[in-house]
Design a protein around this motif. Sequence first.
Motif, short mmCIF file in Angstrom:
data_model
loop_
_atom_site.label_atom_id
_atom_site.label_comp_id
_atom_site.label_asym_id
_atom_site.label_seq_id
_atom_site.Cartn_x
_atom_site.Cartn_y
_atom_site.Cartn_z
N ALA A 114 0.83 -1.21 0.00
CA ALA A 114 0.00 0.00 0.00
C ALA A 114 0.86 1.25 0.00
O ALA A 114 0.53 2.26 -0.64
CB ALA A 114 -0.93 0.00 1.20
N LEU A 115 2.00 1.22 0.71
CA LEU A 115 2.90 2.37 0.73
C LEU A 115 3.49 2.62 -0.65
O LEU A 115 3.63 3.77 -1.09
CB LEU A 115 4.01 2.16 1.75
N ASN A 116 3.86 1.55 -1.36
CA ASN A 116 4.40 1.72 -2.71
C ASN A 116 3.36 2.34 -3.64
O ASN A 116 3.68 3.22 -4.44
CB ASN A 116 4.86 0.36 -3.26
N SER A 117 2.13 1.89 -3.52
CA SER A 117 1.08 2.45 -4.38
C SER A 117 0.86 3.92 -4.10
O SER A 117 0.72 4.75 -5.02
CB SER A 117 -0.22 1.67 -4.18
N ALA A 118 0.82 4.30 -2.81
CA ALA A 118 0.61 5.70 -2.46
C ALA A 118 1.79 6.57 -2.88
O ALA A 118 1.62 7.70 -3.35
CB ALA A 118 0.37 5.83 -0.96
N ALA A 119 3.02 6.04 -2.72
CA ALA A 119 4.20 6.81 -3.08
C ALA A 119 4.26 7.05 -4.58
O ALA A 119 4.57 8.16 -5.04
CB ALA A 119 5.46 6.10 -2.60
N HIS A 120 3.95 6.04 -5.40
CA HIS A 120 3.99 6.23 -6.84
C HIS A 120 2.86 7.14 -7.32
O HIS A 120 3.01 7.82 -8.34
CB HIS A 120 3.89 4.87 -7.54
N ALA A 121 1.75 7.16 -6.59
CA ALA A 121 0.65 8.05 -6.99
C ALA A 121 0.94 9.50 -6.66
O ALA A 121 0.32 10.40 -7.23
CB ALA A 121 -0.64 7.62 -6.30
N SER A 122 1.89 9.75 -5.75
CA SER A 122 2.16 11.13 -5.32
C SER A 122 3.09 11.88 -6.27
O SER A 122 3.15 13.11 -6.22
CB SER A 122 2.76 11.14 -3.91
N VAL A 123 3.85 11.18 -7.11
CA VAL A 123 4.78 11.83 -8.04
C VAL A 123 4.58 11.24 -9.42
O VAL A 123 4.01 10.16 -9.59
CB VAL A 123 6.25 11.66 -7.59
#
Length: 451
Positions: A114-123
Amino acid sequence: MLLRVLPSPSKYLTIFLFGFGATALPTPMPAQTMIEATGRPVSLFAGEGKLLKLDTPSQTVFLADPEIADVEIKSPNLLYIYGKAMGETTLFVIDANDDVSVASSVKVSTNVKALNSAAHASVQGGSFSVLEVDGALVLTGRVGTISDAEQVQNVVQRLAGDAVPVVNGLSLNTPPQVNLQVKIAEVSRTVTEDLGTDWTSLSGNGLTGGTSVAGGYSLSSQFNVGSSLQGVTLEALMNEGLVTILSEPNLTARSGDKASFLAGGRFPYQTQAGDGEVRVVFEPFGVELDFEPEVQRSDKIKLVVNTKIRELDFSKGSTTDLQNLPLILERSAATTIEVSSGQSFAIAGLFKATSQQNIKQIPGLGEIPLLGALFRSTSFQKGETELVIIVTPYLVTPGAPGKFKTPLDRFAPADRVSRAIAGELTFGTPDDGRATVSVKGINGKAGLLLQ
């Protein structure tokens, strides 16, 4: 961990023999059985809960560290366990016969997916991942800009919680370098008009006084007033001055790093402390440039610019017991802007106009029409100053040595014969500066050319 102690019959036999005074036998140590958490591990994410259904009813439940996970007993055969923070602890469940029905480790981790998905969605763009290593989150890979790396770290830290350490190991795809060209142009114009009248008594009795004009042109006359010989001098001077300053410092730095430039020097002056000790302090003068670039996106550059021009003016300074101190004239600007590569921005501008008039006269006589001009002195001063500071950043990359030019290219000093006979100072033709000075197409002259 659970320790279970089993009583031994030999203990009671030893006590019985001591009561009859018989020889004591060695007392054996109590037998112990250590039960390890060898059952199936319970894996949880922080904030996630699971239900455990027991085969046998539970009598007692032990959880080693309630800061990592917690458990609630729904019924003797049903337990609810949920994760609270990253870490590992142990769970033991004991039934009514003191038998261990559950001996498992509880591992609480962060939902890395879930952290990877959120991080990639932020940039936008980038190739990076979030990993969990020994209770910490590690960011690895590459992103486009420094702001992207900070954004990823902020998102991961906010979702994981402040208690979880986040190690930012992200790097930039291509660390860009920024060349900043600054143009400082100033024009200062002054006009001064002075008219003075100076009276002199040549026979000892008469009118004396007035104001003379330093360096002015004078017209003198003498005449008799009764028995006295009187002299009068008219002095006048008009001054016009024009000063222009053009400075073009430029500096290159990597994105995110600070760079500074000083073309001038440092003026030493002495100070005296209360204990009488004399110290020397150095004050910079000349053209000074400090800037910190940061490439926000592929076409935007954030600049923190601080530029100064300092001049030493000894004519308006002060004098101490130690030395003559000059007045330091300074023009400076400090700001933060965002522009594209190759675009110019005027970060500072100034237009100043001043005027000053003074009249000195003899009371009464100076107010007489026409003749009153002989009994007064006037001065007029006017000044105008215009200043503009323009900055232009460029994204640059290193180039081949042949791309760059210097003021000494094709330059050689003249020999004695050429200097004495032909009045020449140099041999050769200075470079015309038409070659590019970087692979990004910053066209122009690399420094001043000798003409």
